[in-house]
Design an enzyme around this catalytic site. Structure first.
Site, short mmCIF file in Angstrom:
data_model
loop_
_atom_site.label_atom_id
_atom_site.label_comp_id
_atom_site.label_asym_id
_atom_site.label_seq_id
_atom_site.Cartn_x
_atom_site.Cartn_y
_atom_site.Cartn_z
N GLU A 4 0.79 -1.23 0.00
CA GLU A 4 0.00 0.00 0.00
C GLU A 4 0.83 1.28 0.00
O GLU A 4 0.45 2.27 -0.61
CB GLU A 4 -0.95 0.00 1.21
CG GLU A 4 -2.05 -1.04 1.09
CD GLU A 4 -3.07 -0.91 2.20
OE1 GLU A 4 -3.44 0.22 2.55
OE2 GLU A 4 -3.53 -1.95 2.71
N ASP A 77 -2.74 -4.50 3.16
CA ASP A 77 -2.97 -4.76 4.58
C ASP A 77 -3.90 -5.96 4.82
O ASP A 77 -4.79 -6.24 3.99
CB ASP A 77 -3.57 -3.52 5.25
CG ASP A 77 -2.52 -2.43 5.45
OD1 ASP A 77 -1.32 -2.73 5.31
OD2 ASP A 77 -2.90 -1.28 5.76
N ASP A 79 -6.62 -6.69 6.25
CA ASP A 79 -7.98 -6.45 6.72
C ASP A 79 -8.91 -6.31 5.53
O ASP A 79 -8.52 -6.52 4.37
CB ASP A 79 -8.03 -5.20 7.61
CG ASP A 79 -7.52 -3.94 6.91
OD1 ASP A 79 -7.25 -3.99 5.68
OD2 ASP A 79 -7.37 -2.90 7.58
N GLU A 81 -10.26 -3.66 4.12
CA GLU A 81 -9.86 -2.63 3.17
C GLU A 81 -8.67 -3.09 2.33
O GLU A 81 -8.59 -2.81 1.13
CB GLU A 81 -9.51 -1.33 3.92
CG GLU A 81 -10.70 -0.64 4.57
CD GLU A 81 -11.74 -0.18 3.57
OE1 GLU A 81 -11.36 0.43 2.54
OE2 GLU A 81 -12.94 -0.43 3.80
N TYR A 308 0.37 -5.18 13.18
CA TYR A 308 -0.68 -4.40 12.52
C TYR A 308 -1.59 -3.72 13.55
O TYR A 308 -2.02 -4.34 14.52
CB TYR A 308 -1.50 -5.31 11.62
CG TYR A 308 -2.42 -4.56 10.68
CD1 TYR A 308 -1.91 -3.61 9.82
CD2 TYR A 308 -3.78 -4.82 10.67
CE1 TYR A 308 -2.73 -2.92 8.94
CE2 TYR A 308 -4.62 -4.14 9.80
CZ TYR A 308 -4.10 -3.19 8.94
OH TYR A 308 -4.92 -2.51 8.09
N ARG A 310 -4.58 -2.06 13.21
CA ARG A 310 -6.05 -2.02 13.09
C ARG A 310 -6.58 -3.43 13.37
O ARG A 310 -6.66 -4.25 12.47
CB ARG A 310 -6.48 -1.52 11.71
CG ARG A 310 -6.10 -0.06 11.47
CD ARG A 310 -6.65 0.47 10.16
NE ARG A 310 -6.27 1.86 9.96
CZ ARG A 310 -5.17 2.27 9.35
NH1 ARG A 310 -4.33 1.36 8.86
NH2 ARG A 310 -4.89 3.55 9.21
N HIS A 355 -6.75 -10.64 13.46
CA HIS A 355 -5.34 -10.30 13.60
C HIS A 355 -4.91 -10.43 15.05
O HIS A 355 -5.72 -10.48 15.96
CB HIS A 355 -5.08 -8.87 13.12
CG HIS A 355 -5.80 -8.51 11.86
ND1 HIS A 355 -5.68 -9.25 10.71
CD2 HIS A 355 -6.66 -7.50 11.58
CE1 HIS A 355 -6.44 -8.70 9.76
NE2 HIS A 355 -7.05 -7.66 10.28
#
Length: 518
Positions: A4, A77, A79, A81, A308, A310, A355
């Site tokens: 990203e 990432d 997740d 998104e 990570y 989030r 996570h």
């Protein structure tokens, strides 16, 4: 490999060498078109996407790099998104005929940017997770369909506010409800009565500190907060105390166990960062992103410092937990490490727990070792995470308590004194570890009344006490506090509103609302 951000790409490129080319997508490469009918419920919820001008440049770089390669690895990432970004990239490359039959497309995820984690992830490629992609599409559709009908009102009332989302609207509703509670609140007066007692001249404690007690029972009735509602009642009680003789009715010893705090998830990190460091949620996530993506520790080494950020998962991998447990023993001694590895699970129905909890990638990297490498704020946040991670594999804090009830000879007045001291510091040891760079305390039980405890525990039933100064103190009930960023995040989490990735953006939108004065 496509990741990203540019920072992440540089760190990973260093790990993988010349066999790989690591490129950044700079986040999402496309989004819903900003016009009506971009989501069409009557056409199976089809969506109209548009690509920002800057994203075309990044897509072109990826397309050029695909010439002659064997594998396209999407490593955005881990997740929802991130899954969506990978899906968008594939969709756009297919539209441009940039993916031929000779290119194998795979998805890899990692929760920390370290060499071992990256290389392990490459050994376990997978396909895109359609469930995560569909969840993203459903969320975007809902945000659009709900927000687009409210947005025209916002554009008129709140200049600069782009849209109204389903989550932001719910959060704003909580703030408005709390404001109504504050406005409608009517304070009530109440009084507390305290007395400084002294032991008799013949008692071994005669030269020790006085004993402060608060009135707890009046005429055999236990008092509540509002029992004494006026100065007239308080003065009448004062007169009764001044004309009475007192003795010790009961001495009760006890122990309180305080378990170590759970490791950080997104919401609790934001809450602690707000209360302990005075950082906003947005700023906290900006610093955490920096720590996650990688910091250059030497001329040749750059690595991610935390996992990570989030996440709503409290679990820690067995390998990491064992290393933390071992390091606790090395640093503080065996008695400070928990008897067994502590495992944490979240008791919330909508917790995804996809996570790990937020932790340092290397627990042996002390905060003090990063002085001069991290800026002050980033170091403060890393220290918060490091100490919390160490604490979660340590023994409980043990507190010795004493409660003394002092009563009048007639039994119509009873006052209570309490004291405490730390019996065993347990996990608190990490919060006093100045050598490691930790200068704070995560627990309110740090300034225990040692002197008071020592006096109270030496009292015996039937010991005679004389009353000294009587303190009458006026109070008023207070309305519920307005939400801070930290307390609002906590409330949203309790109600299952939003996800870890949305809390910072929610706060940003609400600040725009607040700045407009509406």
């Amino acid at each position: 490999m496509v990741v990203e951000s540019l920072t992440k790409a540089k760190v990973i490129q260093n790990y993988l060498g010349d066999m790989y080319e690591v490129l950044p997508s700079y986040g999402h490469v496309r989004d819903l078109a900003g016009r009506s009918r971009s989501v069409r419920p009557d056409d199976d919820f089809s969506m109209v996407w548009e690509v920002p001008a800057s994203a075309w440049t990044h897509l072109k770089s990826i397309k050029v790099a695909l010439s002659g390669v064997e594998n396209l690895i999407l490593a955005s990432d881990p997740d929802r998104e991130g899954e969506a970004i990978a899906w968008h990239i594939i969709e756009m490359l297919q539209q441009q005929d940039a993916l031929n039959e000779d290119i194998t497309v795979s998805r890899v995820v990692f929760h920390e940017i370290t060499e071992s984690s990256i290389k392990s992830a490459l050994q376990a490629p997978r396909e895109l997770d359609s469930n995560l992609v569909n969840a993203y599409l459903a969320r975007r559709a809902l945000d659009y369909l709900i927000g687009f009908s409210i947005s025209p009102l916002l554009w008129r009332k709140l200049p600069g506010c782009q849209s109204a989302g389903r989550v932001q609207s719910a959060a704003l509703g909580l703030i408005c409800d709390r404001e109504m509670e504050v406005e409608q609140f009517e304070p009530k007066e109440y009084w507390t009565v305290g007395v400084d007692f002294h032991v008799s001249q013949s008692h071994p404690l005669k030269n020790k500190t006085s004993i402060f007690s608060l009135l707890s029972h009046l005429d055999s009735r236990k008092l509540n907060q509002l029992s004494i509602s006026s100065i007239i009642e308080a003065e009448a009680i004062k007169e009764r105390i001044s004309s009475s003789q007192f003795k010790v009715l009961a001495v009760k010893m006890g122990k309180v166990t305080k378990n170590p705090p759970m490791p950080y998830i997104t919401s609790t990190l934001q809450q602690d960062s707000a209360s302990k460091l005075n950082f906003s949620t947005t700023y906290t996530m900006k610093l955490a992103q920096k720590l996650y993506e990688g910091i250059k520790l030497s001329d040749k080494e750059a690595t991610g410092l935390i996992t990570y950020m989030r996440t709503d998962g409290l679990n820690i991998s067995n390998e990491a937990a064992n290393d933390i447990h071992s390091f606790v023993k090395e640093r503080y001694g065996n008695k400070f490490a928990s008897k067994n590895l502590r495992k944490y699970f979240k008791k919330v129905k909508n917790a995804q727990e996809a996570h790990e909890a937020i932790r340092p990638t290397n627990i042996r990297r002390l905060p003090s070792s990063l002085n001069g490498i991290l800026d002050d704020d980033a170091l403060k946040l890393y220290t918060l995470i490091w100490a919390r991670t160490m604490a979660c594999q340590m023994e409980s804090l043990l507190i010795d308590t004493v409660q003394v009830d002092i009563g009048s000879m007639g039994g119509d007045l009873v006052l209570r004194s309490t004291g405490s001291k730390v019996g065993f510091p347990g996990y608190q040891a990490v919060y006093k570890d100045k050598e490691a760079g930790v200068n704070g305390n995560d627990d309110k039980v740090e300034d225990v009344t040692q002197a008071c405890f020592d006096v109270l525990r030496k009292l015996k039933v039937e010991d005679q006490l004389s009353s000294g100064e009587v303190e009458l103190r006026q109070h008023h009930t207070r309305p519920p506090p307005r939400y801070s960023e930290g307390s609002l995040v906590k409330k949203l989490e309790e109600l299952g509103i939003g996800r870890p990735s949305t809390y910072a953006s929610i706060m940003k939108v609400l600040q725009i609302v607040g700045l407009t004065g509406t």
